[in-house]
Enzyme design. Sequence first.
Site, PDB file in Angstrom:
ATOM      1  N   GLU A 292       0.900  -1.285  -0.015  1.00  0.00           N
ATOM      2  CA  GLU A 292      -0.068  -0.056   0.037  1.00  0.00           C
ATOM      3  C   GLU A 292       1.000   1.022   0.023  1.00  0.00           C
ATOM      4  O   GLU A 292       0.293   2.340  -0.840  1.00  0.00           O
ATOM      5  CB  GLU A 292      -1.159   0.380   1.075  1.00  0.00           C
ATOM      6  CG  GLU A 292      -2.454  -1.182   0.860  1.00  0.00           C
ATOM      7  CD  GLU A 292      -2.969  -1.418   2.379  1.00  0.00           C
ATOM      8  OE1 GLU A 292      -2.506  -0.713   3.541  1.00  0.00           O
ATOM      9  OE2 GLU A 292      -3.894  -1.743   2.351  1.00  0.00           O
TER      10      GLU A 292
ATOM     11  N   GLU B 178       6.852 -21.806   8.075  1.00  0.00           N
ATOM     12  CA  GLU B 178       7.409 -20.454   9.103  1.00  0.00           C
ATOM     13  C   GLU B 178       8.001 -21.343  10.609  1.00  0.00           C
ATOM     14  O   GLU B 178       8.990 -20.716  10.834  1.00  0.00           O
ATOM     15  CB  GLU B 178       6.490 -20.376   9.805  1.00  0.00           C
ATOM     16  CG  GLU B 178       5.872 -21.443  10.749  1.00  0.00           C
ATOM     17  CD  GLU B 178       4.253 -20.544  11.972  1.00  0.00           C
ATOM     18  OE1 GLU B 178       4.395 -21.285  13.034  1.00  0.00           O
ATOM     19  OE2 GLU B 178       3.470 -20.541  11.295  1.00  0.00           O
TER      20      GLU B 178
END
Length: 267
Positions: free
Chosen positions: A77, A108
Site C-alpha cells: 500500500e 514458518e
Amino acid sequence: MTTESPSEYQDLETLPTAELLAGMNQLDHTVPQTVAKALPQIERLVEVIVARLRGGGRLFYIGAGTSGRLGVVDASECPPTFGVPAEMVVGIMAGGDSAIRVAVEGAEDDAEQAWKDLQAYEINAQDVLVGIAASGRTPYVVGGLRQARAAGVATGCVVCNAGSAVAAAAEFPIEVVTGPEFLTGSTRLKAGSAQKMVLNMLTTATFIRLGYVRGNKMVDMKLSNVKLVERGERMLMDELGIEESEAAQLLQQYGSVRAALGSRGAS
C-alpha cells in the site's frame, strides 16, 4: 504466551450471532489502548526507519501466516499512497508469495529461510528489517532477525507476547500484549488488528517525516483510478482556490498533485 491463553468466553457454538459479535467487538475495544502503551517503542523504530530510508535504505517485513500477510499488505500500500518505489518497502512471506493465499505447511519453522529470501534483495547495512510474529517465537522470523542483525541491518519487530524470542532478536522491539483471543489462539483477531495498527503507524509516520505528505494530504499518491483523480482535483481546489475544471486540467497536465502545486509556486 498470553495469545494462547484460553478465551474468557465459553461455549461459543451455543451463542447466538448477536452475542458472538458483541463479544468480539468488546475485546476489539481493548486493542487501541494496548497499542497506546507501546507508542514509545513505536516511536523509536520510526526514527530508525526514517534515518535509514533517508540514507537510501529500504524497509523489509518478514512474517508467516497472518503476520506475514499483514506485512505484505502494508508494503504493497505504500507505493500508491505515497508515490514511493515498490522496492522501498518490501513484504516477504514465509513460503513465498503463494503462501499469501494458500498456507504452506512448515514454512514458518525454517530458521534459515528468511535470510535466504532476503538475499534475493541484496539486503545490507543501510536497510531495516522488521519481523512480525504475534506469538513472538516463529523460527522463520527469529532466524531472519538474528542473521540480519549480525550483518549490520537495523532490526525491529512487532509481537503480541512479552519476553519473546523474536523481541530478543531485534534491536528495536515493539511488544503489543493483546492477551487471550475471543477464539482461543486465533491471533488473526485482536493480535492481527494490533499488528496492522502498528504497521500503519510505522509507514505512515515514516513517509510523513520524509516529506511525502503536504499538510494532511497525500500529494504524491498515484492517480491510478477515478476516485484518486477526483481526490487529487479536490486537493488542488482546496490548496489553490480554483474551480474543478481548472484543477482537472492541471492534474492532467502535470500528472501529480505535487507537480501541479509546484507549477503554481505552492509546492
